[in-house]
Design an enzyme around this catalytic site. Structure first.
Site, PDB file in Angstrom:
ATOM      1  N   ARG A 102      11.392 -48.522 -19.085  1.00 23.52           N
ATOM      2  CA  ARG A 102      12.005 -48.940 -18.232  1.00 23.52           C
ATOM      3  C   ARG A 102      11.505 -50.503 -17.925  1.00 23.52           C
ATOM      4  O   ARG A 102      11.057 -50.468 -17.813  1.00 23.52           O
ATOM      5  CB  ARG A 102      11.608 -48.195 -16.970  1.00 23.52           C
ATOM      6  N   MET A 128      -5.493  -7.734   9.181  1.00 22.03           N
ATOM      7  CA  MET A 128      -4.246  -6.798   9.952  1.00 22.03           C
ATOM      8  C   MET A 128      -5.267  -4.752  10.664  1.00 22.03           C
ATOM      9  O   MET A 128      -6.392  -5.614   9.685  1.00 22.03           O
ATOM     10  CB  MET A 128      -3.404  -6.350   9.538  1.00 22.03           C
ATOM     11  N   CYS A 164      12.091 -38.093 -14.761  1.00 19.87           N
ATOM     12  CA  CYS A 164      10.618 -38.604 -15.122  1.00 19.87           C
ATOM     13  C   CYS A 164       9.996 -38.758 -13.675  1.00 19.87           C
ATOM     14  O   CYS A 164       9.296 -39.471 -14.057  1.00 19.87           O
ATOM     15  CB  CYS A 164      11.067 -40.001 -15.739  1.00 19.87           C
ATOM     16  N   HIS A 199      -4.999 -31.994   6.500  1.00 17.98           N
ATOM     17  CA  HIS A 199      -5.047 -33.364   6.323  1.00 17.98           C
ATOM     18  C   HIS A 199      -5.313 -33.422   4.957  1.00 17.98           C
ATOM     19  O   HIS A 199      -4.848 -34.441   3.794  1.00 17.98           O
ATOM     20  CB  HIS A 199      -4.750 -34.442   7.123  1.00 17.98           C
ATOM     21  N   GLY A 235      15.082 -40.920 -11.086  1.00 22.77           N
ATOM     22  CA  GLY A 235      13.078 -40.820 -10.769  1.00 22.77           C
ATOM     23  C   GLY A 235      13.630 -40.611  -9.399  1.00 22.77           C
ATOM     24  O   GLY A 235      14.060 -40.631  -8.353  1.00 22.77           O
ATOM     25  N   THR A 236      12.881 -39.019  -9.246  1.00 22.28           N
ATOM     26  CA  THR A 236      12.717 -37.926  -7.796  1.00 22.28           C
ATOM     27  C   THR A 236      12.123 -38.757  -7.118  1.00 22.28           C
ATOM     28  O   THR A 236      12.234 -37.947  -5.506  1.00 22.28           O
ATOM     29  CB  THR A 236      13.315 -36.681  -8.599  1.00 22.28           C
ATOM     30  N   ASN A 237      11.097 -39.511  -7.905  1.00 25.32           N
ATOM     31  CA  ASN A 237      10.240 -39.752  -6.332  1.00 25.32           C
ATOM     32  C   ASN A 237      11.090 -40.822  -5.344  1.00 25.32           C
ATOM     33  O   ASN A 237      10.842 -40.767  -4.297  1.00 25.32           O
ATOM     34  CB  ASN A 237       9.317 -40.508  -7.052  1.00 25.32           C
ATOM     35  N   ASP A 238      11.670 -41.881  -5.985  1.00 24.15           N
ATOM     36  CA  ASP A 238      12.780 -42.869  -5.242  1.00 24.15           C
ATOM     37  C   ASP A 238      13.993 -42.063  -4.395  1.00 24.15           C
ATOM     38  O   ASP A 238      13.963 -42.668  -3.734  1.00 24.15           O
ATOM     39  CB  ASP A 238      13.462 -43.561  -5.958  1.00 24.15           C
ATOM     40  N   ARG A 296      -3.043  -0.770  -6.783  1.00 18.79           N
ATOM     41  CA  ARG A 296      -2.400  -1.764  -6.580  1.00 18.79           C
ATOM     42  C   ARG A 296      -2.654  -2.780  -7.933  1.00 18.79           C
ATOM     43  O   ARG A 296      -3.804  -2.588  -8.168  1.00 18.79           O
ATOM     44  CB  ARG A 296      -2.600  -3.097  -5.702  1.00 18.79           C
ATOM     45  N   ARG A 317      -3.217   2.607   8.743  1.00 21.38           N
ATOM     46  CA  ARG A 317      -3.306   2.167   8.370  1.00 21.38           C
ATOM     47  C   ARG A 317      -2.088   0.538   7.998  1.00 21.38           C
ATOM     48  O   ARG A 317      -1.070   0.859   7.792  1.00 21.38           O
ATOM     49  CB  ARG A 317      -4.123   2.032   6.772  1.00 21.38           C
ATOM     50  N   SER A 371      18.349 -40.849 -16.238  1.00 26.56           N
ATOM     51  CA  SER A 371      16.879 -40.221 -15.829  1.00 26.56           C
ATOM     52  C   SER A 371      16.882 -40.030 -14.460  1.00 26.56           C
ATOM     53  O   SER A 371      17.057 -41.672 -13.802  1.00 26.56           O
ATOM     54  CB  SER A 371      15.435 -40.811 -16.642  1.00 26.56           C
ATOM     55  N   GLY A 375      -8.139  -7.422   5.212  1.00 30.84           N
ATOM     56  CA  GLY A 375      -9.061  -7.939   5.894  1.00 30.84           C
ATOM     57  C   GLY A 375      -7.831  -8.584   7.427  1.00 30.84           C
ATOM     58  O   GLY A 375      -8.863  -9.377   8.220  1.00 30.84           O
ATOM     59  N   LYS A 403       0.959  -1.371   0.178  1.00 33.57           N
ATOM     60  CA  LYS A 403      -0.043   0.243   0.170  1.00 33.57           C
ATOM     61  C   LYS A 403       1.268   1.554  -0.339  1.00 33.57           C
ATOM     62  O   LYS A 403       0.724   1.888  -1.016  1.00 33.57           O
ATOM     63  CB  LYS A 403      -0.647   0.057   1.140  1.00 33.57           C
ATOM     64  N   GLU A 452      17.469 -42.850  -8.985  1.00 32.95           N
ATOM     65  CA  GLU A 452      17.162 -42.626  -7.929  1.00 32.95           C
ATOM     66  C   GLU A 452      17.405 -43.811  -6.919  1.00 32.95           C
ATOM     67  O   GLU A 452      16.787 -42.795  -6.054  1.00 32.95           O
ATOM     68  CB  GLU A 452      16.344 -43.766  -8.607  1.00 32.95           C
ATOM     69  N   TYR A 461      15.829 -32.835 -20.750  1.00 32.24           N
ATOM     70  CA  TYR A 461      14.326 -32.576 -20.858  1.00 32.24           C
ATOM     71  C   TYR A 461      13.660 -32.844 -19.241  1.00 32.24           C
ATOM     72  O   TYR A 461      14.389 -33.586 -18.386  1.00 32.24           O
ATOM     73  CB  TYR A 461      13.799 -33.693 -21.226  1.00 32.24           C
ATOM     74  N   ARG A 468       7.137 -47.621 -17.618  1.00 29.12           N
ATOM     75  CA  ARG A 468       6.960 -48.448 -16.926  1.00 29.12           C
ATOM     76  C   ARG A 468       6.646 -49.708 -17.477  1.00 29.12           C
ATOM     77  O   ARG A 468       5.243 -50.118 -18.421  1.00 29.12           O
ATOM     78  CB  ARG A 468       6.301 -47.614 -15.962  1.00 29.12           C
TER      79      ARG A 468
HETATM   80  C1  PEP Z   1      10.673 -42.548  -9.137  1.00 26.82           C
HETATM   81  O1  PEP Z   1      11.509 -43.334  -8.825  1.00 26.82           O
HETATM   82  O2  PEP Z   1      10.654 -41.146  -9.422  1.00 26.82           O
HETATM   83  C2  PEP Z   1      10.301 -43.137 -11.176  1.00 26.82           C
HETATM   84  C3  PEP Z   1      10.429 -42.654 -11.788  1.00 26.82           C
HETATM   85  O3  PEP Z   1      10.226 -44.121 -10.641  1.00 26.82           O
HETATM   86  P1  PEP Z   1       8.803 -44.835 -10.136  1.00 26.82           P
HETATM   87  O4  PEP Z   1       8.151 -43.825  -9.491  1.00 26.82           O
HETATM   88  O5  PEP Z   1       8.321 -46.527 -11.258  1.00 26.82           O
HETATM   89  O6  PEP Z   1       9.428 -45.580  -8.486  1.00 26.82           O
HETATM   90 MG    MG Z   2      11.652 -45.238  -8.734  1.00 27.44          MG
END
Ligand code: PEP
Ligand code: MG
Length: 902
Positions: free
Chosen positions: A637, A109, A854, A459, A788-791, A343, A98, A786, A107, A29, A767, A874, A582
């Protein structure tokens, strides 16, 4: 400026000293008031006390040294400019105090108006207002009320009751029917309430009023509602608020006065025009409180043409200056227009795209800037189906839009009932006060989730977002009675089986079935809506900005797909190949029996038989996918999950065998199966026999897959297509694992491919943390990585990815240990560091090594920027997120090249 400010820290800025880029220091402001002042717009004079003063106050509980003197100096300058002084009994200056943080917190503060009024100056104010006693006493009673409530914690309802009493005695319900005497009496009543609760008289000294009001605004930064709001909106807790002290102007001085809000374009659709509301003879708080009905802004032309024309002129100037949609608050005092706030206005996702496109057309911004002003989260919102709302549907409640989408279904109150009804093919909405991990099955079964408590990090919200399920949380108007399986809202009772519709984007709840319509943006991506043929402004804007994002991005975008249909859809959405196919699902359904034979094979011959039966089926799977992705790379894979997933559950099998034995039946086959299942059983299957480990333990399994891939590629190529397979080995932790698999794979490929011209790459997933840390060695044996950012997240943090989000992440989010789930958005410092190390060391060992990601993060907007920065080639994500990744990859590219004009 006063001399002492040069020697000490500067805590106070005159409006003429600031500008719009000083939001950190002056709040949104204050910075924008300064900007308007410098543009020569009529802003009432004033000054801003910085966020640094607030932070210093909050840290020590006292105003920092020098602040009081600086306020005095600026107040004096303000008094000189206005030709009036605070508390003057003849001709008083009044000010508003203000809050104004860097990010708008509507609203949340405090604000105190009319500071400077007391028993003496109220008379002067009346004289100033041409003998308008009523106005003066009304202003005074408003001060005591606001000051009492916000500065001294006097319960607000006591003032409300006293006002009601006066109206009742007068036989009216309208504030405007009260005359000066009534209001004078009310001031006395308010003062009594004030002293009853505070043990002191209402302060008559204006400077004391001012100091206490400033202090109250500082403290309101840590008010509970502000803390909760910040957490929900992910606004950092340590920014503090600035305080604006502004000369009062009055919109409640009669019919030639008033107050209003205006938008330079429609914040809902982006359409150009004049949007806003005006309320004659009123102060801003009356508009907010909804005491009287406003009129559309266009009416002002009739009421006060001069002010209207002037306002339109300022709106155009502001838009040209900010090069964006602005929202504005203004007041007209006896025919004189004052600008109280502006603004860059909030807008819907659709309006963000439409406005960005319009501003390009108008020559105000270039395409890079347009791309910068939209984002993947907005695009994702536009890809959900929406409710088709007309007048017949009014929401009965509004909670927090916790997970987007439009869900319609029968109300259920327990997880068990949700599962039962869903199994009968019903769409259900699970309604709970709040959810907990016991509700997980019900949440999975439900179309949508509706709770009466909890915010964006509850949750219910966290789990629903993880599942991609529509969720409205914290709809506190719902009075839910779980034992009686009903809730009441807006005077109506909803029982189990009644239909409701919930909008996870807006948080609105409707009774009955609201029709749902598909997203036109998805139709555009699907190719069924031609941007050249439609007059849909949104589709045109999306097309234009997406085209620019594609031209700008460096990252390619691939998709995670393991069926021909998914591959085809992703390709329409712009995928440039498959980054993860997969193969596990290809072993389910009616092939499960073959897999069982493979696992249970007692001899080499039996195992080879099973593999030989699987080979042609797999080959067909790959042929379909290579055809859909003709000419584009497809990363296949090799099989990853633990083998016991293909066998019946241990407990159930044990019971069946025991029962059959009891009956004296022949159970030899079942016993063999049970023994095998026991052998395969693992306490931590995620850390057990899966991925490359499986391939090294079961002879012939990977070899069969490699052969199927190579044969499919040759078949497609020989029939005139172009298949570009990339074989990827999962869960590698040591280069030796990869080398072993690779040696066998190369042998098979050489044998199958012959002179067909097919080229097959062999690479690995990164991974397992150990793989990331030994990437230099692994790169010697891999043609691509590649991530595997999940694992990598699971193993980097030691979090079981199947359990933790439902179990305790909500608490971690509440405590601020995470800002967002690390499975949703990459943890840059930890897991991201593993990615960075592997990328650098991998490329050092093998220059030009192809790098992709991936894991789920490949489609997360924030993470896409990180992968761009790290230099991956990629990202790969689910088909539906491909457009989001394309857009964000484009945004990441322009942000790093620094072409941002803001
Ligand atoms: C991962 O681990 O990021 C992955 C792409 O493989 P998955 O999810 O199948 O374990
Ligand atoms: Mg994996």
């Amino acid at each position: 400026m006063a001399a002492q400010e040069t020697a000490e820290h500067k805590y106070v800025y005159d409006f003429a000293e600031g500008n719009k880029d000083l939001k950190d220091l002056l709040g949104g402001k204050g910075a924008n008031l300064a900007e308007m002042t410098n543009l020569g717009l009529p802003v009432p004079p004033g000054f801003t006390i910085t966020t640094e003063a607030c932070k210093a106050y909050l840290a020590t509980g006292a105003e920092p040294a020098g602040l009081a003197e600086q306020i005095a100096a600026h107040l004096e300058a303000l008094e000189r400019e206005m030709g009036r002084s605070l508390g003057d009994p003849q001709d008083p200056l009044l000010v508003s105090v203000r809050s104004g943080a860097k990010f708008s917190m509507p609203g949340m503060m405090e604000t105190v108006l009319n500071v400077g009024l007391n028993d003496r100056s109220v008379v002067g104010l009346s004289a100033q207002a041409g003998g308008n006693d009523r106005f003066a006493w009304d202003s005074y009673r408003r001060l005591i009320q606001m000051f009492g409530k916000t500065v001294c914690d006097v319960p607000g309802e006591e003032f409300e009751h006293a006002l009601d009493d006066v109206k009742r005695a007068k036989g009216t319900t309208n504030d405007l029917d009260l005359d000066a005497d009534d209001l004078r009496g009310l001031v006395d009543a308010y003062k009594k309430i004030f002293s009853k609760h505070t043990g002191r008289e209402f302060p008559q000294e204006p400077r004391e009023q001012l100091d206490l009001a400033i202090r109250a605004v500082f403290e309101s930064w840590n008010a509970e509602r502000a803390v909760i709001y910040r957490r929900q909106e992910r606004i950092p807790a340590d920014l503090g608020t600035a305080v604006n002290v502004v000369a009062m102007v009055f919109g409640n001085l009669g019919a030639d006065s008033g107050t209003g809000v205006a938008f330079t374009r429609d914040p809902a659709s982006g359409a150009q025009g004049i949007y806003g509301d005006y309320l004659a003879n009123a102060q801003g708080e009356d508009v907010v409180a909804g005491i009287r009905n406003t009129v559309p802004l266009q009416e002002l032309e009739r009421i006060d043409k001069k002010s209207y024309d002037e306002l339109l002129d300022y709106m155009a100037r502001l838009e040209g200056h900010y090069k964006d949609l602005c929202d504005i608050e203004f007041t007209i005092e006896r025919g004189k227009l004052w600008m109280l706030q502006t603004r860059v206005g909030k807008r819907t996702a659709a309006a963000a795209f439409v406005i960005a496109g319009q501003l390009v057309d108008e020559g105000l911004i270039d395409l890079d800037e347009a791309l910068h002003r939209v984002n993947g989260a907005q695009l994702a919102q536009l890809m959900f189906p929406r409710f088709k709302l007309d007048h017949e549907f009014q929401p009965v409640a509004k909670g927090i839009g916790a997970s987007p989408g439009a869900a319609v279904g029968k109300v259920v109150f327990t997880s068990a009932r949700a599962v039962e009804l869903a199994a009968e093919g019903e769409s259900v909405i699970l309604v709970r006060r709040e959810t907990n991990p016991d509700d997980l099955n019900g949440m999975i079964a439900a179309k949508g989730i509706l709770t009466s408590r909890g915010g964006k990090t509850s949750h219910a919200a966290v789990v629903a977002r993880g599942m991609g399920k529509t969720c409205v949380s914290g709809a506190d108007e719902l009075d839910i009675n779980i034992p009686q399986r009903k809730f009441t809202v807006a005077g109506q009772t909803v029982t189990e089986g009644d239909v409701v519709s919930i909008d996870g984007t807006t948080g609105k709840v409707y009774l009955g079935e609201v029709p749902v319509m598909p997203s036109e943006v998805v139709q555009y991506f699907e190719g069924t809506l031609d941007p050249e043929q439609t007059d849909d402004a949104l589709v045109q804007a999306v097309h234009r900005i997406m085209t620019h994002a594609d031209a700008r991005r460096r990252l390619a975008v691939r998709t995670n797909a393991d069926t021909g249909a998914d591959a085809a859809r992703a390709r329409r959405f712009g995928a440039q190949g498959i980054g993860l196919c997969r193969t596990e699902h290809m072993f389910l359904g009616d092939r499960r029996e073959l897999v069982e034979r493979l696992i249970l094979a007692a001899t080499d011959a039996e195992r080879e038989d099973a593999l030989a039966a699987l080979l042609p089926l797999q080959r067909e799977d790959f042929i379909e996918i290579f055809r859909e992705m003709d000419g584009l790379p497809v990363t296949v894979r090799l099989i990853d999950p633990p083998l016991h997933e293909f066998l019946p559950p241990l407990e159930q099998l044990a019971v069946n065998v025991a029962v059959a034995q009891e009956r004296g039946e022949d159970v030899a086959k079942e016993e063999a199966l049970l023994a095998a299942v026991r052998r395969m059983h693992e306490e931590n299957p995620m850390l057990g026999l899966r991925g490359v480990r499986l391939g090294l333990v079961i002879p012939g399994l990977f070899a069969m897959q490699v052969r199927a891939i190579a044969e499919a590629a040759v078949a497609v190529t020989r029939s005139g297509g172009s298949a570009c397979p990339e074989i990827m080995v999962p869960l590698v932790g040591a280069v030796q694992e990869l080398e072993t698999v690779r040696a066998e794979a190369e042998r098979i490929i050489a044998e199958v491919v012959g002179d067909s011209g097919v080229e097959v790459l062999i690479g690995t997933m990164i991974e397992v943390p150990r793989a990331a840390l030994t990437a230099g060695q692994i790169a010697e044996a891999a043609q691509f990585f590649s991530f595997g950012t999940n694992d990598l997240t699971q193993m980097g943090w030691g979090f079981s990815r199947d359990d933790v989000e439902g179990a305790f992440f909500w608490r971690y989010l509440e405590l601020g240990i995470f800002g967002i789930s690390p499975f949703e958005s990459i943890d840059r410092e930890g897991v991201g560091r593993l990615v960075r190390i592997a990328a650098e060391e991998g490329r050092a060992a093998r220059p030009g090594l192809k790098l992709g990601v991936c894991g789920e993060h490949g489609g997360d907007p924030e993470s896409v920027h990180f992968f761009h920065e790290v230099g991956l080639d990629y990202v790969s994500c689910s088909p539906f997120r491909v457009p989001v990744a394309r857009l964000e990859a484009g945004r990441a590219a322009i942000e790093t090249t620094g072409s941002d004009s803001r």
